[in-house]
Design a protein around this motif. Structure first.
Motif, mmCIF file in Angstrom:
data_model
loop_
_atom_site.group_PDB
_atom_site.id
_atom_site.type_symbol
_atom_site.label_atom_id
_atom_site.label_comp_id
_atom_site.label_asym_id
_atom_site.label_seq_id
_atom_site.Cartn_x
_atom_site.Cartn_y
_atom_site.Cartn_z
ATOM 1 N N VAL A 40 -49.248 78.828 10.812
ATOM 2 C CA VAL A 40 -49.438 77.593 10.058
ATOM 3 C C VAL A 40 -48.366 77.516 8.974
ATOM 4 N N THR A 41 -47.710 76.369 8.877
ATOM 5 C CA THR A 41 -46.761 76.138 7.786
ATOM 6 C C THR A 41 -47.309 75.044 6.887
ATOM 7 N N ILE A 42 -47.177 75.275 5.602
ATOM 8 C CA ILE A 42 -47.706 74.335 4.613
ATOM 9 C C ILE A 42 -46.576 73.992 3.654
ATOM 10 N N LYS A 43 -46.327 72.692 3.513
ATOM 11 C CA LYS A 43 -45.234 72.231 2.663
ATOM 12 C C LYS A 43 -45.741 71.104 1.767
ATOM 13 N N PRO A 44 -45.482 71.186 0.461
ATOM 14 C CA PRO A 44 -45.888 70.084 -0.414
ATOM 15 C C PRO A 44 -45.198 68.784 -0.009
ATOM 16 N N LYS A 45 -45.927 67.693 -0.138
ATOM 17 C CA LYS A 45 -45.309 66.385 0.132
ATOM 18 C C LYS A 45 -45.409 65.478 -1.096
ATOM 19 N N LEU A 46 -45.318 66.112 -2.268
ATOM 20 C CA LEU A 46 -45.445 65.377 -3.516
ATOM 21 C C LEU A 46 -44.344 64.333 -3.676
ATOM 22 N N ARG A 47 -43.123 64.692 -3.302
ATOM 23 C CA ARG A 47 -42.000 63.751 -3.451
ATOM 24 C C ARG A 47 -42.298 62.429 -2.733
ATOM 25 N N GLU A 48 -42.784 62.532 -1.488
ATOM 26 C CA GLU A 48 -43.095 61.317 -0.733
ATOM 27 C C GLU A 48 -44.247 60.538 -1.366
ATOM 28 N N LEU A 49 -45.267 61.256 -1.840
ATOM 29 C CA LEU A 49 -46.417 60.599 -2.456
ATOM 30 C C LEU A 49 -46.012 59.840 -3.721
ATOM 31 N N LEU A 50 -45.164 60.452 -4.522
ATOM 32 C CA LEU A 50 -44.705 59.785 -5.744
ATOM 33 C C LEU A 50 -43.850 58.570 -5.403
ATOM 34 N N LYS A 51 -42.983 58.713 -4.409
ATOM 35 C CA LYS A 51 -42.121 57.593 -4.005
ATOM 36 C C LYS A 51 -42.962 56.406 -3.526
ATOM 37 N N GLU A 52 -44.000 56.696 -2.733
ATOM 38 C CA GLU A 52 -44.884 55.636 -2.234
ATOM 39 C C GLU A 52 -45.534 54.862 -3.374
ATOM 40 N N ARG A 53 -45.832 55.568 -4.451
ATOM 41 C CA ARG A 53 -46.536 54.959 -5.582
ATOM 42 C C ARG A 53 -45.591 54.459 -6.681
ATOM 43 N N GLY A 54 -44.299 54.696 -6.502
ATOM 44 C CA GLY A 54 -43.325 54.274 -7.506
ATOM 45 C C GLY A 54 -43.440 55.070 -8.798
ATOM 46 N N LEU A 55 -43.808 56.345 -8.679
ATOM 47 C CA LEU A 55 -43.977 57.203 -9.851
ATOM 48 C C LEU A 55 -42.893 58.271 -9.897
ATOM 49 N N THR A 56 -42.600 58.740 -11.101
ATOM 50 C CA THR A 56 -41.683 59.859 -11.280
ATOM 51 C C THR A 56 -42.491 61.114 -11.606
ATOM 52 N N GLN A 57 -41.832 62.264 -11.523
ATOM 53 C CA GLN A 57 -42.496 63.501 -11.926
ATOM 54 C C GLN A 57 -42.876 63.431 -13.405
ATOM 55 N N GLY A 58 -42.046 62.800 -14.210
ATOM 56 C CA GLY A 58 -42.340 62.646 -15.638
ATOM 57 C C GLY A 58 -43.598 61.826 -15.877
ATOM 58 N N GLN A 59 -43.757 60.749 -15.129
ATOM 59 C CA GLN A 59 -44.960 59.920 -15.266
ATOM 60 C C GLN A 59 -46.196 60.695 -14.816
ATOM 61 N N LEU A 60 -46.071 61.454 -13.725
ATOM 62 C CA LEU A 60 -47.190 62.269 -13.257
ATOM 63 C C LEU A 60 -47.538 63.327 -14.298
ATOM 64 N N SER A 61 -46.538 63.867 -14.948
ATOM 65 C CA SER A 61 -46.756 64.835 -16.017
ATOM 66 C C SER A 61 -47.602 64.217 -17.131
ATOM 67 N N GLU A 62 -47.269 63.001 -17.523
ATOM 68 C CA GLU A 62 -48.038 62.305 -18.558
ATOM 69 C C GLU A 62 -49.467 62.033 -18.106
ATOM 70 N N MET A 63 -49.647 61.697 -16.844
ATOM 71 C CA MET A 63 -50.981 61.386 -16.302
ATOM 72 C C MET A 63 -51.874 62.623 -16.227
ATOM 73 N N THR A 64 -51.265 63.800 -16.019
ATOM 74 C CA THR A 64 -52.039 65.010 -15.739
ATOM 75 C C THR A 64 -52.048 66.022 -16.868
ATOM 76 N N GLY A 65 -51.081 65.931 -17.775
ATOM 77 C CA GLY A 65 -50.961 66.938 -18.816
ATOM 78 C C GLY A 65 -50.264 68.206 -18.329
#
Length: 66
Positions: free
Chosen positions: A2-27
């Motif tokens: 089994v291979t497991i790979k994060p797909k955060l980049r695609e999820l953020l792109k779909e939502r028009g969010l940056t890692q910085g914005q996600l950082s603010e949302m999550t702490g």
């Protein structure tokens, strides 16, 4: 095998969010989000915080291939 790979980049792109914005949302520091996205580090509470902020399941944060 089994291979497991994060797909955060695609999820953020779909939502028009940056890692910085996600950082603010999550702490979660932006550097930690970047490490998660590069598959370098996955802290449990980060996974749940990111999934909650994006309104998805923890499993949906990953691409899982068998």
């Amino acid at each position: 095998m089994v291979t497991i790979k994060p797909k955060l980049r695609e999820l953020l792109k779909e939502r028009g969010l940056t890692q910085g914005q996600l950082s603010e949302m999550t702490g979660i520091p932006q550097a930690s989000i970047s490490r998660f996205d590069k598959n370098e580090q996955h802290l449990d509470w980060h996974l749940f915080s990111i999934a909650k902020a994006l309104e998805i399941s923890v499993e949906d944060l990953f691409e899982i291939k068998e």
